[in-house]
Write an enzyme that holds these catalytic residues in place. Structure first.
Site, mmCIF file in Angstrom:
data_model
loop_
_atom_site.group_PDB
_atom_site.id
_atom_site.type_symbol
_atom_site.label_atom_id
_atom_site.label_comp_id
_atom_site.label_asym_id
_atom_site.label_seq_id
_atom_site.Cartn_x
_atom_site.Cartn_y
_atom_site.Cartn_z
ATOM 1 N N GLY A 199 0.836 -1.199 0.000
ATOM 2 C CA GLY A 199 0.000 0.000 0.000
ATOM 3 C C GLY A 199 0.863 1.239 0.000
ATOM 4 O O GLY A 199 1.979 1.221 0.533
ATOM 5 N N GLN A 256 3.579 9.934 0.338
ATOM 6 C CA GLN A 256 4.865 9.247 0.476
ATOM 7 C C GLN A 256 5.784 9.518 -0.715
ATOM 8 O O GLN A 256 6.980 9.264 -0.668
ATOM 9 C CB GLN A 256 4.662 7.742 0.673
ATOM 10 C CG GLN A 256 3.989 7.420 2.015
ATOM 11 C CD GLN A 256 3.783 5.946 2.197
ATOM 12 O OE1 GLN A 256 2.790 5.395 1.730
ATOM 13 N NE2 GLN A 256 4.719 5.269 2.856
ATOM 14 N N CYS A 282 6.113 0.238 7.147
ATOM 15 C CA CYS A 282 5.793 1.380 6.304
ATOM 16 C C CYS A 282 6.995 1.690 5.407
ATOM 17 O O CYS A 282 8.136 1.683 5.872
ATOM 18 C CB CYS A 282 5.470 2.581 7.183
ATOM 19 S SG CYS A 282 5.038 4.048 6.246
ATOM 20 N N LEU A 283 6.716 1.970 4.130
ATOM 21 C CA LEU A 283 7.815 2.249 3.198
ATOM 22 C C LEU A 283 8.531 3.550 3.557
ATOM 23 O O LEU A 283 9.649 3.772 3.107
ATOM 24 C CB LEU A 283 7.285 2.301 1.764
ATOM 25 C CG LEU A 283 6.735 0.961 1.238
ATOM 26 C CD1 LEU A 283 6.058 1.160 -0.103
ATOM 27 C CD2 LEU A 283 7.829 -0.098 1.147
ATOM 28 N N HIS A 335 -4.170 2.276 7.651
ATOM 29 C CA HIS A 335 -2.775 2.751 7.624
ATOM 30 C C HIS A 335 -2.591 3.819 6.532
ATOM 31 O O HIS A 335 -2.000 4.871 6.772
ATOM 32 C CB HIS A 335 -1.862 1.540 7.384
ATOM 33 C CG HIS A 335 -0.402 1.843 7.261
ATOM 34 N ND1 HIS A 335 0.539 1.368 8.144
ATOM 35 C CD2 HIS A 335 0.298 2.571 6.344
ATOM 36 C CE1 HIS A 335 1.740 1.800 7.787
ATOM 37 N NE2 HIS A 335 1.627 2.518 6.681
ATOM 38 N N GLU A 336 -3.140 3.543 5.345
ATOM 39 C CA GLU A 336 -2.954 4.479 4.219
ATOM 40 C C GLU A 336 -3.808 5.744 4.385
ATOM 41 O O GLU A 336 -3.354 6.837 4.047
ATOM 42 C CB GLU A 336 -3.261 3.803 2.882
ATOM 43 C CG GLU A 336 -2.458 2.550 2.563
ATOM 44 C CD GLU A 336 -0.955 2.710 2.702
ATOM 45 O OE1 GLU A 336 -0.434 3.843 2.602
ATOM 46 O OE2 GLU A 336 -0.281 1.689 2.946
ATOM 47 N N HIS A 380 -2.088 8.076 6.485
ATOM 48 C CA HIS A 380 -1.071 8.859 5.756
ATOM 49 C C HIS A 380 -1.673 10.121 5.144
ATOM 50 O O HIS A 380 -1.042 11.177 5.148
ATOM 51 C CB HIS A 380 -0.466 8.033 4.615
ATOM 52 C CG HIS A 380 0.697 7.177 5.011
ATOM 53 N ND1 HIS A 380 1.841 7.689 5.575
ATOM 54 C CD2 HIS A 380 0.911 5.841 4.891
ATOM 55 C CE1 HIS A 380 2.706 6.706 5.798
ATOM 56 N NE2 HIS A 380 2.160 5.566 5.396
#
Ligand code: NI
Length: 194
Positions: free
Chosen positions: A64, A69, A112-113, A154-155, A158
């Site tokens: 995701g 990001q 997380c990226l 989670h997204e 963000h």
């Protein structure tokens, strides 16, 4: 979001000519704390952004990604929770919004990226209802549970400038932020020297 255990099936990105891998920003980059703006019009720029988000997400590899990001403060999320590359199931959520969350909660080990190689268990509502637009601007509502529910939360976090480390103890959060701040300073110094 990133899977805790890296599945080799995710390591080969599928590539189209128009796509480009963009840089994923990492903590402590302040942009990750911005509240993203809703998409007003799904134009060619948004479609290109979505293409790049998929390419970047698959290459990472991640399951995701939110536009912020990549440093773009727009409420756009890409996701693919499929297990094998041959049945890739790309999903796009424009202006996603949680309209209902269950009382029941579930724990999942998140990564997380934007916080590479760091995983911690996070407790969140086990089920959520999410309203969003697809790439054609059509409105949808889905009820999600399991990994999809976790990943959507989670997204969507963000898009509101919230990171999964915000749910950890202050001690744990401070420790990881400090580590990444130090790494960012070191890499900036290396760039200066070069
Ligand atoms: Ni993330």
């Amino acid at each position: 979001m990133r899977r805790a255990r890296i599945d080799p099936a995710f390591t080969t990105p599928y590539i189209a000519k128009t796509m480009a891998i963009r840089e994923i920003i990492k903590i402590p980059d302040k942009r990750l704390r911005l509240k993203s703006e809703p998409v007003q019009k799904i134009d060619a720029g948004i479609k290109k952004l979505v293409d790049d988000m998929f390419e970047t997400m698959y290459a990472a590899p991640g399951i995701g990604l939110a536009a912020i990001q990549l440093g773009v403060a727009k409420r756009v999320v890409t996701m693919d929770l499929s297990k094998k590359e041959e049945d890739h199931k790309p999903q796009v959520f424009i202006n996603p919004e949680i309209i209902w969350a269950s009382e029941e909660r579930a724990k999942y080990e998140e990564g997380c990226l934007s916080i590479p190689e760091y995983y911690e268990e996070v407790e969140r509502p086990a089920e959520v209802k999410v309203k969003y637009l697809d790439l054609d601007g059509k409105s949808h509502e889905i009820k999600a549970k399991g990994l999809l529910a976790t990943c959507l939360q989670h997204e969507i976090d963000h898009t509101n400038g919230v990171l999964f480390i915000d749910y950890l103890s202050k001690l744990k959060r401070d420790r990881v932020v400090k580590k990444f701040t130090k790494a960012a300073k070191e890499s900036a110094m290396k760039k200066e020297e070069a």
